[in-house]
Enzyme design. Structure first.
Site, PDB file in Angstrom:
ATOM      1  N   LYS A  25     -13.733   1.978  58.070  1.00  0.00           N
ATOM      2  CA  LYS A  25     -13.260   3.225  58.692  1.00  0.00           C
ATOM      3  C   LYS A  25     -14.374   3.871  59.528  1.00  0.00           C
ATOM      4  O   LYS A  25     -14.145   4.254  60.672  1.00  0.00           O
ATOM      5  CB  LYS A  25     -12.772   4.173  57.585  1.00  0.00           C
ATOM      6  CG  LYS A  25     -12.178   5.474  58.092  1.00  0.00           C
ATOM      7  CD  LYS A  25     -11.097   5.975  57.154  1.00  0.00           C
ATOM      8  CE  LYS A  25     -11.642   6.627  55.893  1.00  0.00           C
ATOM      9  NZ  LYS A  25     -12.177   7.977  56.160  1.00  0.00           N
ATOM     10  N   SER A  26     -15.558   3.953  58.969  1.00  0.00           N
ATOM     11  CA  SER A  26     -16.659   4.612  59.689  1.00  0.00           C
ATOM     12  C   SER A  26     -16.961   3.882  60.991  1.00  0.00           C
ATOM     13  O   SER A  26     -17.177   4.500  62.042  1.00  0.00           O
ATOM     14  CB  SER A  26     -17.924   4.616  58.821  1.00  0.00           C
ATOM     15  OG  SER A  26     -17.732   5.412  57.693  1.00  0.00           O
ATOM     16  N   ARG A  30     -16.383   5.098  65.124  1.00  0.00           N
ATOM     17  CA  ARG A  30     -17.517   5.115  66.064  1.00  0.00           C
ATOM     18  C   ARG A  30     -17.285   4.160  67.227  1.00  0.00           C
ATOM     19  O   ARG A  30     -17.752   4.399  68.340  1.00  0.00           O
ATOM     20  CB  ARG A  30     -18.805   4.775  65.305  1.00  0.00           C
ATOM     21  CG  ARG A  30     -19.257   5.940  64.384  1.00  0.00           C
ATOM     22  CD  ARG A  30     -20.163   5.433  63.279  1.00  0.00           C
ATOM     23  NE  ARG A  30     -20.804   6.495  62.493  1.00  0.00           N
ATOM     24  CZ  ARG A  30     -20.230   7.137  61.463  1.00  0.00           C
ATOM     25  NH1 ARG A  30     -18.977   6.852  61.107  1.00  0.00           N
ATOM     26  NH2 ARG A  30     -20.890   8.063  60.792  1.00  0.00           N
ATOM     27  N   GLN A 173     -22.054  12.370  58.425  1.00  0.00           N
ATOM     28  CA  GLN A 173     -21.207  13.031  59.424  1.00  0.00           C
ATOM     29  C   GLN A 173     -22.003  14.086  60.176  1.00  0.00           C
ATOM     30  O   GLN A 173     -21.902  14.197  61.403  1.00  0.00           O
ATOM     31  CB  GLN A 173     -19.976  13.644  58.759  1.00  0.00           C
ATOM     32  CG  GLN A 173     -19.027  12.595  58.203  1.00  0.00           C
ATOM     33  CD  GLN A 173     -17.804  13.181  57.545  1.00  0.00           C
ATOM     34  OE1 GLN A 173     -17.708  14.389  57.340  1.00  0.00           O
ATOM     35  NE2 GLN A 173     -16.864  12.321  57.179  1.00  0.00           N
ATOM     36  N   ASP A 319     -18.389   7.565  48.669  1.00  0.00           N
ATOM     37  CA  ASP A 319     -16.922   7.491  48.660  1.00  0.00           C
ATOM     38  C   ASP A 319     -16.386   6.665  47.497  1.00  0.00           C
ATOM     39  O   ASP A 319     -15.164   6.564  47.315  1.00  0.00           O
ATOM     40  CB  ASP A 319     -16.416   6.882  49.976  1.00  0.00           C
ATOM     41  CG  ASP A 319     -16.624   7.832  51.152  1.00  0.00           C
ATOM     42  OD1 ASP A 319     -16.744   9.051  50.914  1.00  0.00           O
ATOM     43  OD2 ASP A 319     -16.681   7.355  52.297  1.00  0.00           O
ATOM     44  N   LYS A 346     -14.872  16.779  49.378  1.00  0.00           N
ATOM     45  CA  LYS A 346     -14.248  15.639  50.078  1.00  0.00           C
ATOM     46  C   LYS A 346     -12.767  15.974  50.316  1.00  0.00           C
ATOM     47  O   LYS A 346     -12.384  17.127  50.282  1.00  0.00           O
ATOM     48  CB  LYS A 346     -14.433  14.361  49.254  1.00  0.00           C
ATOM     49  CG  LYS A 346     -15.891  13.931  49.130  1.00  0.00           C
ATOM     50  CD  LYS A 346     -16.453  13.519  50.477  1.00  0.00           C
ATOM     51  CE  LYS A 346     -17.903  13.131  50.402  1.00  0.00           C
ATOM     52  NZ  LYS A 346     -18.491  12.908  51.714  1.00  0.00           N
ATOM     53  N   ARG A 391      -8.384   8.133  48.023  1.00  0.00           N
ATOM     54  CA  ARG A 391      -9.246   7.367  47.110  1.00  0.00           C
ATOM     55  C   ARG A 391      -8.919   7.664  45.641  1.00  0.00           C
ATOM     56  O   ARG A 391      -9.087   6.818  44.770  1.00  0.00           O
ATOM     57  CB  ARG A 391     -10.723   7.625  47.418  1.00  0.00           C
ATOM     58  CG  ARG A 391     -11.074   7.219  48.842  1.00  0.00           C
ATOM     59  CD  ARG A 391     -12.533   6.939  49.058  1.00  0.00           C
ATOM     60  NE  ARG A 391     -12.838   6.936  50.487  1.00  0.00           N
ATOM     61  CZ  ARG A 391     -12.607   5.918  51.316  1.00  0.00           C
ATOM     62  NH1 ARG A 391     -12.078   4.801  50.861  1.00  0.00           N
ATOM     63  NH2 ARG A 391     -12.908   6.008  52.596  1.00  0.00           N
TER      64      ARG A 391
HETATM   65  C1  S3P Z   1     -18.625   9.225  56.684  1.00  0.00           C
HETATM   66  C2  S3P Z   1     -19.578   9.905  55.977  1.00  0.00           C
HETATM   67  C3  S3P Z   1     -19.363  10.405  54.608  1.00  0.00           C
HETATM   68  C4  S3P Z   1     -18.145   9.771  53.952  1.00  0.00           C
HETATM   69  C5  S3P Z   1     -16.975   9.711  54.873  1.00  0.00           C
HETATM   70  C6  S3P Z   1     -17.300   8.909  56.117  1.00  0.00           C
HETATM   71  C7  S3P Z   1     -18.943   8.776  58.056  1.00  0.00           C
HETATM   72  O1  S3P Z   1     -19.171  11.803  54.653  1.00  0.00           O
HETATM   73  O2  S3P Z   1     -17.789  10.491  52.784  1.00  0.00           O
HETATM   74  O3  S3P Z   1     -15.867   9.107  54.224  1.00  0.00           O
HETATM   75  O4  S3P Z   1     -18.211   7.921  58.604  1.00  0.00           O
HETATM   76  O5  S3P Z   1     -19.952   9.246  58.603  1.00  0.00           O
HETATM   77  P1  S3P Z   1     -20.413  12.848  54.563  1.00  0.00           P
HETATM   78  O6  S3P Z   1     -21.235  12.645  55.754  1.00  0.00           O
HETATM   79  O7  S3P Z   1     -19.762  14.196  54.531  1.00  0.00           O
HETATM   80  O8  S3P Z   1     -21.103  12.509  53.284  1.00  0.00           O
END
Ligand code: S3P
Length: 438
Positions: A25-26, A30, A173, A319, A346, A391
């Site tokens: 997902k991340s 991006r 994030q 996560d 979250k 989740r």
């Molecule tokens: C993510 C960062 C994490 C994670 C989220 C995805 C990202 O959040 O919990 O599911 O893609 O940068 P935080 O930066 O708030 O920890």
């Protein structure tokens, strides 16, 4: 009232087979962000066709970017260059996706166009001050509710300047929002993290040819550069793989291979934590794909024991805790987690919601301000609430592998934000799960 989707999981079963999880997902988020701002075409394979990453994709379409797909995970983006986005005619609706809202607030802050970012009720309750504060320091103009939550109203501005920012919390994030704003800022923008967090933004910027300077926990970019379109191969998401890692650990007779999973060292805390608990996990065929480390992960069931989770591993598994709490409930003895207050902000308050659900299933779980203490025991059947948190829903589904009776999990539709096809894949692997509308 709107119909709700619940899961009904029958007790028992084991997980077997070779399984491919959906794309990370991340990395999917991006890829669309940087591909849109690049010069030339970017082709993404393995893109996550979940609601969160699709929210990002649709936002860029609203910003005037031509994007083809996703078709079987393939997305083709006609990059518009760093200054080619156009003002949208309505607010960008980012649904449940915190990553979309926080990263876009940074990426859009210095574009010179006015934009409003909105989300669903969960996202509208999540803290945004953490991105608003540093972006305002950079010269951005961002409005929010009094509680510093969405809607976020970004006013046209192309006069950002670099800052040297010490992150108050370990958040990829927030780090990413600042670095993306930094691409548009005059001079140098630096972020120092209190602990390492996922570094996909830094790796992908480099993949698009944008220089990033990294020195231990300090990351710097200089504004005014450009990105060159490229090909991106998105590995399977280790956060999605986690449900099957935990499921295979706790269900006797299980053996699964999870294919082509991203094992970036800033994301692999779940493997370290499960191994500390005694898990039998092997990484096979480790390789690097498009700047990200990848492996097939083989897991066999075995008996787990409770541990004190090292705080240094918390950001590397942020996560994965709902699923790890199910592992803890099946382990011999007590598992203690601290230093994880971020779990409370979250998609739901994951400490409280998991503690409540575990109680309902007969497990002793005591929430603390920044963690939880879980005593392993016998899981009973019962009804639990996911509070619309993907989740939490998938974690309690895996608990069915070890429960004495059926488990009904309420409010599971948001599993589609990160894991479309979870129910058929989990069924194929051996979980006895059905969807029920009510
Ligand atoms: C993510 C960062 C994490 C994670 C989220 C995805 C990202 O959040 O919990 O599911 O893609 O940068 P935080 O930066 O708030 O920890």
């Amino acid at each position: 009232m709107q119909e709700k989707l619940n899961y009904l999981v029958k007790p028992g079963g084991k997980l077997t087979g070779s399984l491919r999880m959906p794309g990370d997902k991340s990395i999917s988020h991006r890829s669309v962000m940087l591909g849109s701002l690049a010069n030339g075409v970017t082709v993404v394979n393995g893109f996550l066709e979940g609601e969160d990453s699709l929210a990002t994709l649709n936002a860029f379409r609203q910003l005037g970017v031509s994007i083809d797909g996703p078709k079987q995970g393939r997305v083709t983006i006609q990059g518009v260059g760093m200054h080619g986005l156009s003002a949208p005619t309505s607010a960008l609706d980012l649904g449940n996706s915190g990553t979309s809202m926080r990263l876009l607030s940074g990426l859009l802050a210095g574009q010179g166009i006015s934009i409003t970012l909105i989300g669903d009720s969960s996202l509208s309750g999540r803290p945004m001050k953490r991105v608003i504060d540093p972006l305002i320091q950079m010269g951005a103009k961002i409005g929010s509710t009094e509680a510093a939550t969405a809607p976020l109203v970004i006013s046209a501005n192309n006069q950002l300047h670099g800052i040297d920012y010490q992150l108050p919390m370990a958040s990829a994030q927030v780090k990413s929002a600042i670095l993306l704003a930094g691409l548009y800022a005059k001079g140098e923008t630096c972020v120092t993290e209190p602990a390492p967090t996922r570094d996909h933004t830094e790796r992908m910027l480099e993949g698009f040819g944008y220089p990033v300077r990294r020195n231990a926990n300090r990351i710097c970019v200089t504004g005014g550069g450009c990105l060159n379109g490229c090909e991106i191969d998105v590995p399977a998401d280790i956060s999605s793989a986690t449900f099957f890692l935990v499921g295979a650990c706790i269900a006797e007779g299980s053996e699964v291979v999870l294919e082509h999973v991203g094992i970036n060292p800033t994301r692999d805390g779940v493997i370290s934590i499960l191994r500390l608990m005694g898990a039998d996990i092997e990484l096979i065929n480790e390789r690097e794909v498009g700047g990200e480390p990848v492996a097939d992960i083989q897991v066999r069931s075995c008996s787990l024991h409770g541990i004190e989770i090292p705080e240094a591993l918390v950001p590397l598994a942020i996560d994965e805790f709902p699923a790890l709490f199910i592992a803890a409930a099946c382990a011999e003895g007590e598992t203690r987690l601290s230093g994880a207050e971020e779990l409370r902000v979250k998609e739901s308050d994951r400490i409280q919601v998991m503690a409540d659900g575990l109680h309902k299933l007969g497990i002793h779980a005591v929430p603390t301000v920044d963690g939880i203490v879980i005593r392993g025991g016998s899981i009973e059947g019962g009804q639990v609430e996911s509070h619309g948190d993907h989740r939490i829903a998938m974690s309690f589904a895996m608990a069915g592998l070890r429960s004495a009776g059926s488990i009904e999990i309420a409010d599971c539709a948001n599993v589609n934000t990160s894991f479309p096809g979870f129910v058929p894949l989990a069924s194929e692997a051996g979980l006895v799960i059905t969807e029920v509308s009510n």
